[in-house]
Enzyme design. Structure first.
Site, short mmCIF file in Angstrom:
data_model
loop_
_atom_site.label_atom_id
_atom_site.label_comp_id
_atom_site.label_asym_id
_atom_site.label_seq_id
_atom_site.Cartn_x
_atom_site.Cartn_y
_atom_site.Cartn_z
N GLY A 40 0.77 -1.39 0.08
CA GLY A 40 -0.10 0.08 0.06
C GLY A 40 0.95 1.15 -0.15
O GLY A 40 0.45 2.47 0.22
N TRP A 97 -0.37 3.99 -2.30
CA TRP A 97 -1.88 4.71 -1.82
C TRP A 97 -1.46 5.35 -0.60
O TRP A 97 -1.88 6.54 -0.23
CB TRP A 97 -2.65 3.57 -1.45
CG TRP A 97 -3.94 4.13 -1.03
CD1 TRP A 97 -4.74 5.02 -1.54
CD2 TRP A 97 -4.95 3.33 0.06
NE1 TRP A 97 -6.03 5.15 -0.92
CE2 TRP A 97 -5.94 4.28 0.18
CE3 TRP A 97 -4.87 2.15 0.78
CZ2 TRP A 97 -7.30 3.81 0.90
CZ3 TRP A 97 -5.77 1.79 1.75
CH2 TRP A 97 -6.99 2.73 1.77
N HIS A 137 11.76 2.08 1.76
CA HIS A 137 11.70 0.50 1.65
C HIS A 137 12.65 -0.19 2.83
O HIS A 137 12.72 -1.25 3.12
CB HIS A 137 11.67 -0.27 0.67
CG HIS A 137 10.28 -0.12 -0.36
ND1 HIS A 137 9.38 -0.19 0.02
CD2 HIS A 137 10.32 0.04 -1.67
CE1 HIS A 137 8.29 -0.05 -0.83
NE2 HIS A 137 9.06 -0.05 -2.06
N TYR A 173 -2.79 -1.93 6.31
CA TYR A 173 -3.19 -1.80 5.07
C TYR A 173 -4.52 -1.99 5.03
O TYR A 173 -5.81 -1.24 4.66
CB TYR A 173 -2.64 -2.50 3.84
CG TYR A 173 -3.69 -2.50 2.58
CD1 TYR A 173 -3.16 -1.35 1.68
CD2 TYR A 173 -4.31 -3.24 2.01
CE1 TYR A 173 -3.72 -1.13 0.49
CE2 TYR A 173 -4.83 -3.27 0.81
CZ TYR A 173 -4.73 -2.26 -0.08
OH TYR A 173 -5.37 -2.08 -1.11
N ARG A 178 -3.35 -2.24 -9.20
CA ARG A 178 -4.01 -3.27 -9.63
C ARG A 178 -5.46 -3.33 -9.19
O ARG A 178 -6.59 -2.85 -9.54
CB ARG A 178 -3.16 -4.40 -9.45
CG ARG A 178 -3.54 -5.68 -10.42
CD ARG A 178 -2.73 -6.83 -9.96
NE ARG A 178 -2.52 -7.49 -8.68
CZ ARG A 178 -3.58 -8.31 -8.45
NH1 ARG A 178 -4.26 -8.98 -9.18
NH2 ARG A 178 -3.53 -8.82 -7.04
N LYS A 179 -5.47 -4.14 -7.89
CA LYS A 179 -7.01 -4.26 -7.35
C LYS A 179 -7.01 -3.78 -5.94
O LYS A 179 -8.01 -3.03 -5.65
CB LYS A 179 -7.18 -5.84 -7.32
CG LYS A 179 -7.52 -6.44 -8.63
CD LYS A 179 -7.93 -7.82 -8.28
CE LYS A 179 -8.28 -8.69 -9.60
NZ LYS A 179 -8.77 -10.23 -9.29
#
Length: 528
Positions: A273, A276, A337, A423, A492-493
């Site tokens: 995530g 986002w 990261h 998330y 993606r989803k």
């Protein structure tokens, strides 16, 4: 017997019996100057020039030294300009010009060392004329490692590590504050570095690529997946893709947080995530300059990818964009990261620096990672390799349980510094979690904003459906640490539980049991 004089006196003026002194009587100013001359020569007069007397850092240090040795300047001495006189007496240029410091030899323990050898330039940064940038960087790295955690920091040897001089932000900055500086954060891509003449310097200042700078360091690190595009190196206890390691090392060694508390770091493992969260955090932090309601087509997120607004710090170092990081107005909004242990100690220990971490159910994370990697022909991975990457510690940032627990434990110890998000929780209750983000970074929503529906406007602006439909997130490629990645691969989803369409219950149960053992007793659990 002679009466003992008030010390200190020049050692050379002491007679053999240790009691009688030279007829020459030193003034208190000269006595003190003799005591601190070497320190002042090395640290206070680097450029051989005087700052405005009475208000410079040198004056403050001289006063501190005087008080420390029990000889503080009296009000009468201050009024008479004693501090300024000490500075003038001990200036580097004056001492270098004295005949006593030019004579050919120094007897005694120094044997025949020329006295003028003790005075050369005294110029800060002269090392750049005598060693390569790579050598300077290696030396900086050694000292950084040795002093890590001690609270002591020394200036780096290379001028390339210094803050950009006279750079400013121009063009697409938002409304300025009363200080004349742009209000941050602003999209990282919109930061334009200009030279002294005001000309855009869109090509960043030439610096040695960090991949070259740390090549020897990286070559000595343990390696996995040798001979594959996913070759990994172990750095500070975590496994990262080799092409990301130079930027991670630079972040760890060179990043300097803002003293004004203007740094917010978004941290995560890949495909949890991150994109986002970048959109949400930027919309929240920049809502004063870029209203999320009204004509949203003018909002930066309508024309730029969230990654253009909030950069990966390690990617910025890799791309030679350190000057942009330094030029960004506060509060700076960045992401990484890297594991918690890689964050610079100066950031982890700074109560004004904020870290927001987001994790995700690992099974969904792996499915998303597999799709992402296979959108680029240079990063293809088999499904089997991706699914085994957690137990085999070949997932980016592995071991993932240590990556997660590093931030989880930090959030428990310092909840005012580290905000831990899941998330699934953000997706389930975005209003609550967006308000948590705003409160955490010191920009809580006012009652007026809540009544005006600003939180809802941010949710709509940053919804996965809206972001996925925008051209910047669909068209073209972006270069990340030397690899071209399709912009469409970041969306993606975003659904919870999509893993059931890809793995058997037995595979899922095996991974769940493995991770349950790793997290046993920690108090942490994933949200399904």
């Amino acid at each position: 017997m002679a009466t003992a004089a008030t010390g200190p006196v020049p050692f050379k003026d002491v007679d053999d019996d240790g009691i009688d002194f030279s007829p020459r009587v030193l003034s208190p100013k000269e006595e003190f100057a003799d005591l601190v001359a070497s320190l002042l020569r090395k640290q206070l007069f680097m450029d051989g020039r005087l700052y405005q007397l009475g208000h410079s850092p040198r004056c403050r240090l001289i006063r501190l030294l005087a008080a420390f040795v029990g000889r503080p300047f009296t009000a009468a001495e201050e009024a008479a300009g004693a501090v300024a006189s000490v500075i003038e007496l001990c200036s580097f240029d004056r001492m270098k010009g004295l005949e006593v410091n030019k004579r050919s030899g120094t007897p005694g323990g120094y044997k025949s060392i020329p006295r003028d050898a003790f005075f050369r330039k005294g110029v800060n940064g002269d090392c750049a004329n005598h060693m390569s940038p790579e050598t300077a960087a290696r030396l900086d790295g050694i000292f950084c490692d040795k002093f890590r955690g001690t609270g002591l920091a020394i200036p780096t040897t290379g001028s390339r590590h210094e803050a950009p001089q006279k750079h400013h932000i121009s063009a697409m900055s938002p409304t300025n504050t009363g200080s004349g500086k742009p209000a941050g954060p602003i999209p990282f891509k919109d930061i334009i570095i200009s030279d002294d003449d005001g000309d855009d310097n869109r090509q960043q200042q030439q610096q040695p690529p960090v991949a070259d700078e740390y090549r020897d360091v990286i070559a000595a690190l343990p390696c996995r997946l040798q001979g594959t595009p996913q070759r990994m190196r172990l750095y500070e206890g975590a496994w990262y893709r080799e092409d990301w390691v130079p930027g991670i090392i630079a972040f760890h060694r060179r990043f300097v947080p803002r003293d004004d508390g203007g740094d917010v770091i978004l941290a995560s493992l890949p495909k949890c995530g991150t994109t986002w969260l970048k959109a949400l955090a930027f919309a929240v932090a920049a809502r004063g300059a870029y209203p999320p309601a009204g004509d949203v087509q003018r909002h930066p997120l309508a024309r730029l990818s969230p990654h253009d607004c909030v950069p990966f710090v390690e990617a910025a170092y890799f791309a030679g964009e350190e000057a942009r990081l330094e030029a960004a107005p506060s509060p700076r909004l960045m992401s990484t990261h890297a594991s918690y242990s890689v964050l610079p100690a100066s950031m982890r220990e700074n109560p004004r620096c904020k870290v927001i971490y987001i994790c995700r159910q690992p099974k969904d994370m792996l499915i998303s990672y597999w799709h992402f990697m296979n959108r680029s022909k240079f990063n293809t991975m088999s499904f089997s390799d991706v699914w085994k990457s957690i137990p085999e510690s070949t997932y980016f940032g592995s071991p993932i349980w240590e990556h997660i627990l590093g931030y989880w434990n930090a959030s428990k110890m310092n909840p005012d510094r580290v905000l831990f998000l899941k998330y699934e929780d953000v997706l389930c209750d975005p209003i609550k979690n967006i308000e948590r983000i705003a409160e955490f970074i010191g920009q809580p929503f006012s009652e007026a904003e809540k009544k005006a529906g600003i939180v809802g406007s941010i949710i709509n602006l940053c919804s996965l459906q809206n972001l996925k439909a925008l051209d910047p997130n669909n068209i073209g490629f972006r270069r990340v640490v030397g690899i071209e990645v399709p912009n469409g691969s970041y969306f993606r989803k975003g659904k919870v539980g999509d893993w059931v369409n890809y793995v058997t219950p037995e595979m899922a149960e095996s991974l769940d049991k493995f991770l349950c053992d790793k997290f046993h007793g920690t108090g942490f659990a994933f949200t399904d």
